[in-house]
Design a protein around this motif. Sequence first.
Motif, PDB file in Angstrom:
ATOM      1  N   ARG A  68       0.808  -1.225   0.000  1.00 21.24           N
ATOM      2  CA  ARG A  68       0.000   0.000   0.000  1.00 21.24           C
ATOM      3  C   ARG A  68       0.837   1.270   0.000  1.00 21.24           C
ATOM      4  O   ARG A  68       0.446   2.281  -0.586  1.00 21.24           O
ATOM      5  N   HIS A  69       2.004   1.245   0.623  1.00 23.92           N
ATOM      6  CA  HIS A  69       2.865   2.435   0.663  1.00 23.92           C
ATOM      7  C   HIS A  69       3.452   2.756  -0.723  1.00 23.92           C
ATOM      8  O   HIS A  69       3.956   3.860  -0.936  1.00 23.92           O
ATOM      9  N   GLU A  70       3.396   1.820  -1.656  1.00 22.70           N
ATOM     10  CA  GLU A  70       3.914   2.026  -3.014  1.00 22.70           C
ATOM     11  C   GLU A  70       2.851   2.506  -3.996  1.00 22.70           C
ATOM     12  O   GLU A  70       3.171   2.868  -5.124  1.00 22.70           O
ATOM     13  N   ILE A  71       1.589   2.509  -3.575  1.00 22.09           N
ATOM     14  CA  ILE A  71       0.513   2.951  -4.462  1.00 22.09           C
ATOM     15  C   ILE A  71       0.419   4.474  -4.377  1.00 22.09           C
ATOM     16  O   ILE A  71       0.159   5.027  -3.305  1.00 22.09           O
ATOM     17  N   PRO A  72       0.638   5.169  -5.493  1.00 21.32           N
ATOM     18  CA  PRO A  72       0.592   6.640  -5.454  1.00 21.32           C
ATOM     19  C   PRO A  72      -0.788   7.159  -5.043  1.00 21.32           C
ATOM     20  O   PRO A  72      -1.807   6.522  -5.332  1.00 21.32           O
ATOM     21  N   ASP A  73      -0.818   8.306  -4.360  1.00 19.44           N
ATOM     22  CA  ASP A  73      -2.082   8.941  -3.996  1.00 19.44           C
ATOM     23  C   ASP A  73      -2.915   9.161  -5.256  1.00 19.44           C
ATOM     24  O   ASP A  73      -2.402   9.600  -6.282  1.00 19.44           O
ATOM     25  N   GLY A  74      -4.186   8.856  -5.161  1.00 24.65           N
ATOM     26  CA  GLY A  74      -5.087   9.038  -6.295  1.00 24.65           C
ATOM     27  C   GLY A  74      -5.103   7.860  -7.264  1.00 24.65           C
ATOM     28  O   GLY A  74      -5.895   7.845  -8.195  1.00 24.65           O
ATOM     29  N   TRP A  75      -4.230   6.895  -7.078  1.00 25.44           N
ATOM     30  CA  TRP A  75      -4.192   5.716  -7.934  1.00 25.44           C
ATOM     31  C   TRP A  75      -4.876   4.565  -7.221  1.00 25.44           C
ATOM     32  O   TRP A  75      -5.000   4.555  -5.999  1.00 25.44           O
ATOM     33  N   ARG A  76      -5.280   3.568  -8.008  1.00 21.13           N
ATOM     34  CA  ARG A  76      -5.789   2.341  -7.432  1.00 21.13           C
ATOM     35  C   ARG A  76      -5.404   1.172  -8.321  1.00 21.13           C
ATOM     36  O   ARG A  76      -5.207   1.339  -9.527  1.00 21.13           O
ATOM     37  N   ILE A  77      -5.293   0.014  -7.730  1.00 17.69           N
ATOM     38  CA  ILE A  77      -5.015  -1.219  -8.454  1.00 17.69           C
ATOM     39  C   ILE A  77      -6.297  -2.029  -8.435  1.00 17.69           C
ATOM     40  O   ILE A  77      -6.880  -2.256  -7.368  1.00 17.69           O
ATOM     41  N   CYS A  78      -6.759  -2.449  -9.603  1.00 22.07           N
ATOM     42  CA  CYS A  78      -7.993  -3.226  -9.700  1.00 22.07           C
ATOM     43  C   CYS A  78      -7.679  -4.586 -10.298  1.00 22.07           C
ATOM     44  O   CYS A  78      -6.914  -4.685 -11.255  1.00 22.07           O
TER      45      CYS A  78
END
Length: 97
Positions: free
Chosen positions: A78-88
């Motif tokens: 989760r700390h690697e997911i940029p703000d405003g992005w999501r993985i689906c």
Amino acid sequence: MIKFKYPRTYHLPWSEGAKNDDRILDSTDQFIDRQVVVTEKLDGESATLGSEYIHARSLDSGSHPCRTKIRSLWGKIRHEIPDGWRICGENMEAAHS
């Protein structure tokens, strides 16, 4: 942060696994003369991972034992997911009835 439900993924007209409640493209004309990547559509449970949240297709999906592995993965990345992005993707630990 705005969260929203992942939209339905449409099947190609010749998809062998499509069921009565699945959405199927009426035409593939929009792909003519365009580069297209086709992936296999797996039927698990939709999973959305953001830096501050995780949910199934429904935004208020709560918890369930089938989500243990995806929650563990999310905790590690989760700390690697940029703000405003999501993985689906599809949580293949979940079984549909």
